[in-house]
Design an enzyme around this catalytic site. Structure first.
Site, PDB file in Angstrom:
ATOM      1  N   ARG A  25      -4.236  -4.445   8.379  1.00 20.06           N
ATOM      2  CA  ARG A  25      -4.160  -5.909   8.414  1.00 20.06           C
ATOM      3  C   ARG A  25      -4.234  -6.443   9.843  1.00 20.06           C
ATOM      4  O   ARG A  25      -3.636  -7.474  10.172  1.00 20.06           O
ATOM      5  CB  ARG A  25      -2.881  -6.432   7.733  1.00 20.06           C
ATOM      6  CG  ARG A  25      -2.822  -6.152   6.242  1.00 20.06           C
ATOM      7  CD  ARG A  25      -1.587  -6.765   5.616  1.00 20.06           C
ATOM      8  NE  ARG A  25      -1.432  -6.356   4.232  1.00 20.06           N
ATOM      9  CZ  ARG A  25      -0.264  -6.255   3.596  1.00 20.06           C
ATOM     10  NH1 ARG A  25       0.858  -6.549   4.227  1.00 20.06           N
ATOM     11  NH2 ARG A  25      -0.200  -5.885   2.333  1.00 20.06           N
ATOM     12  N   ARG A  29      -2.623 -13.116   9.672  1.00 19.85           N
ATOM     13  CA  ARG A  29      -1.893 -14.355   9.958  1.00 19.85           C
ATOM     14  C   ARG A  29      -1.026 -14.303  11.204  1.00 19.85           C
ATOM     15  O   ARG A  29      -0.556 -15.344  11.663  1.00 19.85           O
ATOM     16  CB  ARG A  29      -1.024 -14.715   8.744  1.00 19.85           C
ATOM     17  CG  ARG A  29      -1.824 -15.219   7.549  1.00 19.85           C
ATOM     18  CD  ARG A  29      -0.923 -15.512   6.380  1.00 19.85           C
ATOM     19  NE  ARG A  29      -0.429 -14.280   5.760  1.00 19.85           N
ATOM     20  CZ  ARG A  29       0.523 -14.264   4.829  1.00 19.85           C
ATOM     21  NH1 ARG A  29       1.109 -15.383   4.445  1.00 19.85           N
ATOM     22  NH2 ARG A  29       0.907 -13.108   4.309  1.00 19.85           N
ATOM     23  N   ASP A  75     -10.444  -8.256   0.453  1.00 17.01           N
ATOM     24  CA  ASP A  75      -9.206  -8.116  -0.317  1.00 17.01           C
ATOM     25  C   ASP A  75      -9.444  -7.139  -1.452  1.00 17.01           C
ATOM     26  O   ASP A  75     -10.554  -7.082  -2.004  1.00 17.01           O
ATOM     27  CB  ASP A  75      -8.755  -9.473  -0.882  1.00 17.01           C
ATOM     28  CG  ASP A  75      -7.344  -9.413  -1.437  1.00 17.01           C
ATOM     29  OD1 ASP A  75      -7.196  -9.138  -2.658  1.00 17.01           O
ATOM     30  OD2 ASP A  75      -6.384  -9.613  -0.678  1.00 17.01           O
TER      31      ASP A  75
END
Length: 344
Positions: A25, A29, A75
């Site tokens: 990841r 974010r 994803d």
């Protein structure tokens, strides 16, 4: 040249003085530039299916940190959507899908040879990355493993114990097995298309493998991974595969050999020392710093990073986290981790 890439050297079984490093990841974010690009896209799925913007967020951590590998931004639930499931994301809560709880539901899914109609933008992202990544940076594609993807398709969301999937597996094994077979076949084609588009390595994420016990682990985690890897190796014998059966515990032992994986990614519920003794004897190991250190930082981050490198220094090792970096991570801590790995 490809053989000079440090990730590929590790995957080929080479022990290196400094392990190559990337992070699960790593486009996400915790980075302000990611949040800005996602806002530009409108929502998460729109970002996944916009090749230019998906390539941009994939490149952002490479520009900032100089990781040795870049992993495609996508994803694991795009395959269910490509097979005909409804998929949407609820802000602050995560993914939601239409549920499959019967053979009729499995039969209503699209044929595997139709998934490219939905997934072609993902392949375009891979093509962009293959041309724009620095020459020394390895491009990794990925998919979710069948068991993990099935848990979402059956429950319609993430669950603490994967209970709905276990229930269907036990009460309607014919429907469950048919769904697993469908996902497995789709995953082979999806990863093959990523390789065709330019992925140099592919990774299979089985995030919920740890909830499978005993023969269920063999049947629903190990065997599908073996089927997928065997099919990919038949077509692309020189493309390495990383397997990640998260929280497999003792199930990690022998997993690489049994499935044909070139590397075993490990979570942080096991120690690097145990992995060196029990897993690295079979080849490359990837991992396994706890993600929490990306939030808390400090000397503990540095000492834990150096401990893992020391434990796994006598065999092929790719440094990574034990799971994905979290949105509350401090970007400065990522650089501290990288420095700790590369300074030795």
């Amino acid at each position: 040249m490809a053989q000079q890439k440090t990730i590929l050297k590790a995957l080929a079984g080479e022990t290196q003085d400094v392990p190559p490093i990337w992070m699960m990841r790593q486009a996400g974010r915790y980075l302000p530039e990611y949040r800005a690009t996602r806002a530009q896209a409108g929502d998460f799925l729109s970002l996944c299916y916009n090749p230019e913007l998906a390539a941009e967020v994939t490149l952002q951590p490479i520009r900032r940190y100089g990781f040795d590998a870049s992993i495609l931004f996508a994803d694991i639930l795009l395959i269910p959507q490509a097979l005909g499931a409804d998929l949407w994301f609820v802000t602050g809560e995560g993914p939601r899908l239409s549920t499959i709880t019967s053979m009729e539901g499995v039969d209503a899914l699209r044929p595997v040879d139709e998934i490219d109609a939905t997934l072609s933008p993902i392949y375009e992202t891979v093509k962009i990355l293959a041309s724009e990544l620095p020459k020394e940076t390895t491009l990794i594609g990925f998919a979710g493993a069948p068991w993990t993807v099935a848990t979402y398709m059956i429950a319609g969301r993430g669950t603490p114990d994967q209970g709905p999937a276990h229930l269907l597996k036990n009460e309607n094994p014919a429907a469950f097995d048919a769904l697993m077979a469908k996902i497995t076949a789709a995953t082979i084609e999806y990863l093959a298309a990523q390789i065709e588009a330019g992925a140099e390595v592919v990774k299979l994420f089985d995030s919920w493998a740890g909830s499978l016990k005993g023969t269920d682990f063999q049947r629903y985690a190990l065997q599908p991974a073996k089927e997928i890897i065997t099919a990919l190796k038949a077509r692309y014998p020189h493309t390495p595969v990383i397997a990640f059966p998260r929280e497999a515990g003792a199930g990690y032992i022998g997993f690489s050999n049994a499935t044909g994986a070139d590397c075993l990614a490990i979570d942080n519920s096991i120690s690097a020392e145990w992995a060196a003794e029990n897993l690295q004897i079979d080849g490359c190991v990837q991992g396994n710093l706890a993600s929490k250190h990306m939030v808390t930082g400090g000397e503990k981050l540095v000492s834990e990073t150096k401990r893992i490198c020391a434990a796994l220094k006598n065999g092929p090792h790719i440094f990574n986290l034990g799971h994905g970096i979290t949105p509350d991570a401090d970007p400065d801590n990522v650089q501290r981790m990288i420095d700790a790995v590369r300074e030795g």
